[in-house]
Enzyme design. Structure first.
Site, PDB file in Angstrom:
ATOM      1  CG  ASP A 226      -6.023   4.826 -12.159  1.00 45.12           C
ATOM      2  OD1 ASP A 226      -4.974   5.376 -12.561  1.00 45.12           O
ATOM      3  OD2 ASP A 226      -6.153   3.594 -12.085  1.00 45.12           O
ATOM      4  CE  LYS A 276      10.583  -8.083  12.335  1.00 42.08           C
ATOM      5  NZ  LYS A 276       9.596  -7.549  13.284  1.00 42.08           N
ATOM      6  CG  ASP A 331      -2.559   3.436  -8.874  1.00 41.54           C
ATOM      7  OD1 ASP A 331      -3.688   3.710  -9.320  1.00 41.54           O
ATOM      8  OD2 ASP A 331      -1.941   2.399  -9.159  1.00 41.54           O
TER       9      ASP A 331
END
Length: 351
Positions: A226, A276, A331
């Site tokens: 896949d 962050k 993917d």
């Protein structure tokens, strides 16, 4: 191949003489050497056209219009490495030189592709249910979903076929007849395809135990059915062979950004504040090269996942390496991945 020696000229030869050699040798390249036969440059049809567009005289020395920094191969390079260089730099020819830079040969993409065939087996994993892609997978195995005009699995197969591979195994479980009916024996692509059916799911590595172990005599490619990727297969094989791995795993760099300011401290005292921060990790890309002894070590019907299998090898002190994939990789696990693949296929075909 036609003799490369017909394509050799000295650096003081005129551009006109070099063009004659280009036409006579019919190799689409001229090798420019010094008095000792050392490569100093190359001349291609493109170089000639650029010189003419600049109104360079045919009497100028070829050294004034040649490519002074051509890509080259060394005479001890294997075909996988040569093909990798040709593909990476989009080259049609590659001069071969010795340690003194003397020309000893010339290879071309045409020659390498026509004469070179990889006997390494390729194992494509196509047994999953694809539950996250329902309802698309209610009546179709996920690897058989079409991206553009071809199923995902066919696109994977073609990438290996185009790279010279011809021995394929496909693992099946969910709706195996759909895959078998489409691919058959592989005759359509000029390859051999055998099917490995899992009556019960055996994990991501268990199907290795169902392979005909007596036929696995070279490092085996194993890839999830896949995935879409433009991975340089030859570079991957060359890396595996050169690093003495029992197994090599393709990895992708994954970034995760913490959505808050991160505090480090000692006791109650703040030492730093990072707003962050982004953390980078290597993650499993679902493509492997496995030596025959590892494949044959998986027993028939044993359930095992690939991470567990590779961890066992590491614990035994055997080398397991990683190969970073910088090329395109996707993917197709979720619906948004599927739509992204469709969009990118459309852009590629219409760009």
């Amino acid at each position: 191949m036609k003799s490369w020696r017909n394509a050799v000229v000295k650096g003081d030869a005129s551009l006109e003489r070099a063009i004659e050699a280009l036409d006579k040798a019919a190799l689409r390249i001229v090798l420019v050497v010094d008095e000792e036969g050392r490569l100093v440059g190359t001349l291609t049809d493109g170089d000639v056209r650029r010189a003419l567009l600049k109104h360079r005289l045919l009497s100028v020395p070829v050294s004034q219009v040649m490519n002074r920094s051509p890509k080259t191969a060394e005479q001890d390079w294997g075909e996988s490495r040569i093909l990798s260089m040709l593909e990476e730099h989009d080259l049609l020819q590659l001069p071969i030189i010795d340690k003194e830079r003397k020309v000893v040969g010339l290879t071309s993409l045409h020659d390498v592709l026509n004469k070179h065939r990889h006997d390494n087996p390729v194992f494509l994993m196509a047994g999953g249910f694809g539950t996250r892609l329902r309802p698309l997978t209610n009546n179709c195995p996920k690897p058989m979903l079409k991206i553009g005009d071809k199923p995902i699995l066919e696109q994977i197969l073609l990438s290996f076929v185009n790279a010279g591979f011809h021995r394929f195994y496909i693992s099946t479980h969910y709706m195996p007849e759909v895959i078998r009916d489409y691919f058959g024996t592989g005759e359509k692509w000029g390859v051999s395809i055998q099917y490995i059916h899992e009556d019960e799911p055996l994990g991501t590595g268990g199907a290795l135990g169902l392979l005909p172990h007596e036929e696995i005599d070279l490092p085996l490619f194993m890839m999830n059915g896949d995935l879409l990727t433009s991975l340089n297969i030859h570079s991957f094989l060359e890396f595996h062979e050169n690093h003495g791995s029992v197994a090599t795993m393709c990895v992708r760099e994954y970034e995760h950004q913490v959505p808050y300011g991160v505090i480090t401290s000692e006791g109650t005292q703040i030492k730093s504040m990072i707003e962050k921060p982004v953390h980078k990790f290597f993650v499993n890309a679902g493509i492997y090269l496995l030596n025959p002894e590892l494949v044959k070590g998986v027993g028939h019907g044993v359930r095992v996942d690939m991470p567990t299998l590779l961890e066992q090898e590491i614990e035994e002190g055997r080398p397991v390496n990683m190969f970073p994939v910088h090329e395109y990789w996707l993917d197709i696990g979720r619906m948004d991945d599927f739509h992204r693949a469709q969009s990118e296929a459309f852009e590629c075909n219409n760009g």
